[in-house]
Design a protein around this motif. Sequence first.
Motif, PDB file in Angstrom:
ATOM      1  N   ALA A  97       0.829  -1.212   0.000  1.00  0.00           N
ATOM      2  CA  ALA A  97       0.000   0.000   0.000  1.00  0.00           C
ATOM      3  C   ALA A  97       0.860   1.259   0.000  1.00  0.00           C
ATOM      4  O   ALA A  97       0.445   2.294  -0.512  1.00  0.00           O
ATOM      5  N   LEU A  98       2.062   1.160   0.567  1.00  0.00           N
ATOM      6  CA  LEU A  98       2.949   2.325   0.648  1.00  0.00           C
ATOM      7  C   LEU A  98       3.751   2.574  -0.627  1.00  0.00           C
ATOM      8  O   LEU A  98       4.097   3.721  -0.909  1.00  0.00           O
TER       9      LEU A  98
ATOM     10  N   THR B 275      -0.609   3.045  -3.759  1.00  0.00           N
ATOM     11  CA  THR B 275      -0.558   4.489  -3.519  1.00  0.00           C
ATOM     12  C   THR B 275      -1.732   5.203  -4.181  1.00  0.00           C
ATOM     13  O   THR B 275      -2.284   6.135  -3.606  1.00  0.00           O
TER      14      THR B 275
ATOM     15  N   SER C 210      -4.650   5.001  -1.822  1.00  0.00           N
ATOM     16  CA  SER C 210      -4.533   5.610  -0.496  1.00  0.00           C
ATOM     17  C   SER C 210      -4.030   7.048  -0.492  1.00  0.00           C
ATOM     18  O   SER C 210      -4.270   7.778   0.463  1.00  0.00           O
TER      19      SER C 210
ATOM     20  N   ILE D 113      -5.131   3.573   3.890  1.00  0.00           N
ATOM     21  CA  ILE D 113      -4.217   2.422   3.857  1.00  0.00           C
ATOM     22  C   ILE D 113      -4.811   1.273   4.661  1.00  0.00           C
ATOM     23  O   ILE D 113      -4.830   0.123   4.221  1.00  0.00           O
TER      24      ILE D 113
ATOM     25  N   THR E  32      -5.947  -2.194   2.811  1.00  0.00           N
ATOM     26  CA  THR E  32      -5.251  -3.451   3.100  1.00  0.00           C
ATOM     27  C   THR E  32      -6.165  -4.461   3.779  1.00  0.00           C
ATOM     28  O   THR E  32      -6.019  -5.662   3.567  1.00  0.00           O
TER      29      THR E  32
END
Length: 149
Positions: free
Chosen positions: A19-20, A26, A29, A135, A139
Amino acid sequence: MELKYEFYINAGREEVWNALISSEGTRSSFFGSELRSNFQPGQPFAYVGPGNDGEETVHVYGEILEFEPLSTLGYLEHPGPSYHSNHAELQSRVIFQLENVGECTKLTLINDQFTDNHPSYANAQNSWWMILSSIKTWTETGKTLNFGW
Protein backbone atom coordinates in the motif's frame (compact mmCIF):
# COMPACT_ATOMS: atom_id res chain seq x y z
CA MET A 1 6.97 20.37 15.07
CA GLU A 2 6.32 16.67 14.79
CA LEU A 3 3.30 14.76 13.60
CA LYS A 4 3.22 11.13 14.73
CA TYR A 5 0.56 8.52 14.03
CA GLU A 6 0.30 4.84 14.94
CA PHE A 7 -2.18 2.55 13.20
CA TYR A 8 -2.76 -1.14 13.85
CA ILE A 9 -3.79 -2.90 10.66
CA ASN A 10 -5.29 -6.37 10.37
CA ALA A 11 -2.99 -7.34 7.48
CA GLY A 12 0.53 -8.63 6.99
CA ARG A 13 3.54 -6.39 6.50
CA GLU A 14 3.71 -7.27 2.80
CA GLU A 15 0.17 -5.98 2.21
CA VAL A 16 0.83 -2.77 4.15
CA TRP A 17 4.20 -2.27 2.43
CA ASN A 18 2.46 -2.77 -0.92
CA ALA A 19 0.00 0.00 0.00
CA LEU A 20 2.95 2.33 0.65
CA ILE A 21 5.01 1.72 -2.49
CA SER A 22 3.05 0.00 -5.28
CA SER A 23 1.23 2.02 -7.94
CA GLU A 24 -2.08 0.33 -7.09
CA GLY A 25 -1.55 0.84 -3.36
CA THR A 26 -0.56 4.49 -3.52
CA ARG A 27 -3.31 5.38 -5.99
CA SER A 28 -5.86 3.85 -3.60
CA SER A 29 -4.53 5.61 -0.50
CA PHE A 30 -2.72 8.80 -1.57
CA PHE A 31 -5.58 10.66 -3.27
CA GLY A 32 -5.07 8.94 -6.64
CA SER A 33 -1.32 9.65 -6.78
CA GLU A 34 1.34 7.16 -7.78
CA LEU A 35 4.70 7.02 -6.00
CA ARG A 36 7.44 7.14 -8.63
CA SER A 37 10.98 6.29 -7.53
CA ASN A 38 13.74 3.70 -7.83
CA PHE A 39 13.79 3.78 -3.99
CA GLN A 40 17.57 4.14 -3.74
CA PRO A 41 18.72 6.44 -0.90
CA GLY A 42 19.78 9.79 -2.31
CA GLN A 43 17.56 9.37 -5.37
CA PRO A 44 14.44 11.38 -6.23
CA PHE A 45 10.81 10.44 -5.76
CA ALA A 46 7.48 12.06 -6.60
CA TYR A 47 3.80 11.46 -5.93
CA VAL A 48 2.15 12.13 -9.29
CA GLY A 49 -1.56 12.08 -10.09
CA PRO A 50 -4.65 14.11 -10.95
CA GLY A 51 -4.57 17.70 -9.69
CA ASN A 52 -3.91 21.37 -10.45
CA ASP A 53 -1.74 20.55 -13.48
CA GLY A 54 -3.87 17.75 -14.93
CA GLU A 55 -3.28 13.98 -14.68
CA GLU A 56 0.49 14.33 -14.19
CA THR A 57 0.44 16.84 -11.32
CA VAL A 58 3.43 16.52 -8.98
CA HIS A 59 1.87 16.74 -5.51
CA VAL A 60 4.98 16.04 -3.45
CA TYR A 61 8.58 15.40 -4.47
CA GLY A 62 11.96 15.02 -2.85
CA GLU A 63 14.71 12.57 -2.00
CA ILE A 64 14.67 9.04 -0.59
CA LEU A 65 16.52 8.86 2.74
CA GLU A 66 15.93 5.28 3.77
CA PHE A 67 14.44 2.19 2.15
CA GLU A 68 14.31 -1.15 3.93
CA PRO A 69 11.70 -3.44 2.32
CA LEU A 70 8.83 -4.44 4.65
CA SER A 71 10.28 -2.20 7.36
CA THR A 72 11.12 1.47 6.68
CA LEU A 73 10.53 4.13 4.03
CA GLY A 74 11.92 7.59 4.74
CA TYR A 75 12.17 10.69 2.58
CA LEU A 76 12.64 14.45 2.55
CA GLU A 77 9.68 16.04 0.82
CA HIS A 78 8.71 19.33 -0.80
CA PRO A 79 5.20 20.39 -1.88
CA GLY A 80 4.67 20.23 -5.64
CA PRO A 81 5.47 23.30 -7.76
CA SER A 82 1.79 24.14 -8.35
CA TYR A 83 1.16 24.59 -4.61
CA HIS A 84 3.75 27.20 -3.57
CA SER A 85 6.12 29.34 -5.63
CA ASN A 86 8.87 28.71 -3.02
CA HIS A 87 8.24 24.92 -3.01
CA ALA A 88 11.96 24.06 -3.19
CA GLU A 89 12.59 25.97 0.08
CA LEU A 90 9.77 24.17 1.93
CA GLN A 91 10.72 20.81 3.36
CA SER A 92 9.78 18.15 5.90
CA ARG A 93 10.83 14.58 6.64
CA VAL A 94 8.49 11.59 6.45
CA ILE A 95 9.23 8.15 7.89
CA PHE A 96 6.97 5.12 7.63
CA GLN A 97 7.87 2.17 9.88
CA LEU A 98 6.25 -1.27 9.92
CA GLU A 99 6.45 -3.88 12.65
CA ASN A 100 4.57 -7.02 13.57
CA VAL A 101 2.28 -6.90 16.59
CA GLY A 102 0.76 -10.34 17.00
CA GLU A 103 -0.97 -11.06 13.70
CA CYS A 104 -1.33 -7.35 12.94
CA THR A 105 1.00 -4.79 11.42
CA LYS A 106 1.75 -1.59 13.32
CA LEU A 107 2.25 1.31 10.92
CA THR A 108 3.99 4.30 12.47
CA LEU A 109 4.24 7.56 10.54
CA ILE A 110 6.44 10.42 11.65
CA ASN A 111 6.36 13.71 9.74
CA ASP A 112 8.85 16.18 11.22
CA GLN A 113 11.73 18.57 10.48
CA PHE A 114 9.33 21.09 8.93
CA THR A 115 10.79 24.29 7.53
CA ASP A 116 9.82 27.24 9.76
CA ASN A 117 6.29 28.49 9.02
CA HIS A 118 5.72 25.67 6.52
CA PRO A 119 2.34 26.47 4.89
CA SER A 120 1.50 22.76 4.43
CA TYR A 121 1.81 21.82 8.13
CA ALA A 122 -1.89 22.31 8.95
CA ASN A 123 -2.94 20.46 5.80
CA ALA A 124 -0.60 17.58 6.67
CA GLN A 125 -2.24 17.24 10.09
CA ASN A 126 -5.58 16.51 8.39
CA SER A 127 -4.36 14.67 5.30
CA TRP A 128 -2.34 12.04 7.16
CA TRP A 129 -5.46 10.83 9.02
CA MET A 130 -7.19 10.35 5.68
CA ILE A 131 -4.20 8.65 4.03
CA LEU A 132 -3.59 6.29 6.95
CA SER A 133 -7.27 5.45 7.25
CA SER A 134 -7.25 4.71 3.52
CA ILE A 135 -4.22 2.42 3.86
CA LYS A 136 -5.90 0.56 6.72
CA THR A 137 -9.19 0.17 4.82
CA TRP A 138 -7.53 -0.84 1.54
CA THR A 139 -5.25 -3.45 3.10
CA GLU A 140 -8.02 -4.93 5.27
CA THR A 141 -10.88 -4.90 2.74
CA GLY A 142 -9.47 -4.19 -0.73
CA LYS A 143 -11.78 -1.17 -0.96
CA THR A 144 -10.93 2.51 -1.12
CA LEU A 145 -12.47 5.29 0.94
CA ASN A 146 -14.58 7.84 -0.96
CA PHE A 147 -14.09 11.27 0.60
CA GLY A 148 -16.62 12.82 -1.79
CA TRP A 149 -14.20 14.73 -3.97
